[in-house]
Design a protein around this motif. Structure first.
Motif, mmCIF file in Angstrom:
data_model
loop_
_atom_site.group_PDB
_atom_site.id
_atom_site.type_symbol
_atom_site.label_atom_id
_atom_site.label_comp_id
_atom_site.label_asym_id
_atom_site.label_seq_id
_atom_site.Cartn_x
_atom_site.Cartn_y
_atom_site.Cartn_z
ATOM 1 N N SER A 14 0.822 -1.201 0.000
ATOM 2 C CA SER A 14 0.000 0.000 0.000
ATOM 3 C C SER A 14 0.858 1.254 0.000
ATOM 4 C CB SER A 14 -0.953 0.004 1.193
ATOM 5 O OG SER A 14 -0.222 -0.013 2.391
ATOM 6 N N THR A 15 1.998 1.233 0.698
ATOM 7 C CA THR A 15 2.872 2.398 0.726
ATOM 8 C C THR A 15 3.518 2.593 -0.641
ATOM 9 O OG1 THR A 15 3.293 2.049 3.064
ATOM 10 C CG2 THR A 15 4.809 3.492 1.907
ATOM 11 N N ARG A 16 3.938 1.502 -1.285
ATOM 12 C CA ARG A 16 4.502 1.610 -2.617
ATOM 13 C C ARG A 16 3.469 2.146 -3.593
ATOM 14 N NH1 ARG A 16 6.877 -4.094 -3.570
ATOM 15 N NH2 ARG A 16 6.321 -4.532 -1.432
ATOM 16 N N ASN A 73 -6.984 0.987 9.410
ATOM 17 C CA ASN A 73 -5.568 1.368 9.287
ATOM 18 C C ASN A 73 -5.367 2.454 8.227
ATOM 19 O OD1 ASN A 73 -6.049 -0.352 7.076
ATOM 20 N ND2 ASN A 73 -3.876 -0.857 6.941
ATOM 21 N N CYS A 74 -6.453 2.983 7.692
ATOM 22 C CA CYS A 74 -6.372 4.038 6.676
ATOM 23 C C CYS A 74 -6.641 5.401 7.310
ATOM 24 C CB CYS A 74 -7.390 3.795 5.573
ATOM 25 S SG CYS A 74 -7.060 2.275 4.667
ATOM 26 N N ILE A 75 -5.728 6.324 7.051
ATOM 27 C CA ILE A 75 -5.824 7.672 7.598
ATOM 28 C C ILE A 75 -5.997 8.630 6.433
ATOM 29 C CG2 ILE A 75 -4.695 9.409 9.045
ATOM 30 C CD1 ILE A 75 -5.193 6.597 10.375
ATOM 31 N N ARG A 107 -4.369 14.061 1.766
ATOM 32 C CA ARG A 107 -3.352 13.011 1.856
ATOM 33 C C ARG A 107 -4.006 11.798 2.494
ATOM 34 N NH1 ARG A 107 2.406 12.897 1.820
ATOM 35 N NH2 ARG A 107 2.907 10.696 1.857
ATOM 36 N N GLU A 108 -3.784 10.644 1.900
ATOM 37 C CA GLU A 108 -4.284 9.389 2.459
ATOM 38 C C GLU A 108 -3.109 8.439 2.594
ATOM 39 O OE1 GLU A 108 -7.410 7.901 0.018
ATOM 40 O OE2 GLU A 108 -8.730 9.575 0.473
ATOM 41 N N MET A 109 -3.148 7.625 3.635
ATOM 42 C CA MET A 109 -2.090 6.638 3.825
ATOM 43 C C MET A 109 -2.645 5.427 4.545
ATOM 44 S SD MET A 109 0.002 8.594 6.822
ATOM 45 C CE MET A 109 -0.548 10.211 6.308
#
Length: 147
Positions: A14-16, A73-75, A107-109
């Motif tokens: 997900s980060t990639r 776990n999604c911000i 921004r989403e992460m």
């Protein structure tokens, strides 16, 4: 494992993907905005065994114009920087340079662990939004048995 490590094999998918999506968004912007990265929210993320801490740059944005949402776990962080009224307009002044970003930014992460949204805290001071995001203790994944 560090959720934001820069080595490709240790980086969560997900980060990639977030990095790819961010790169793609930037490529699609007009060249005039290329230096400003307008519409982006810059973040630093650190963690320990109990929590994540996210620091996001939100310069010039009032706290009522910042929205933070947590879904497991999604911000997601979004802002609406509203233009200030030009009090000096019409009094012989004219705008020569207008570089301060005004508009929507987001921004989403995805983090590795679910966040306890009931214990999460958000504070803004001096243009920095600080999120303290405790990791959920009862979060676990379930493996389904295939029938």
């Amino acid at each position: 494992m560090n959720p934001l490590s820069t080595t490709p094999m240790s980086t969560p998918l997900s980060t990639r993907f977030d990095r790819f999506e961010e790169m793609f968004r930037r490529m699609m912007r007009p060249l005039a905005m290329d230096n400003d990265w307008a519409g982006d929210i810059r973040v630093d993320v650190i963690e320990n065994d109990k929590e994540y801490q996210v620091r996001a740059a939100v310069p010039g944005v009032k706290k009522d114009d910042i929205q933070v949402s947590i879904d497991r776990n999604c911000i997601s962080i979004s802002t609406d920087a509203k233009p200030e009224k030009e009090a000096k307009s019409g009094n012989g002044y004219r705008t020569l340079v207008n570089e301060v970003y005004q508009g929507h930014a987001s921004r989403e992460m995805s983090l590795l662990h679910e966040v306890d949204d009931k214990a999460a805290v958000a504070k803004v001071e001096d243009g920095i939004l600080t999120l303290t995001l405790p990791k959920r203790k009862d979060a676990h994944s379930k493996v389904l048995r295939i029938q």
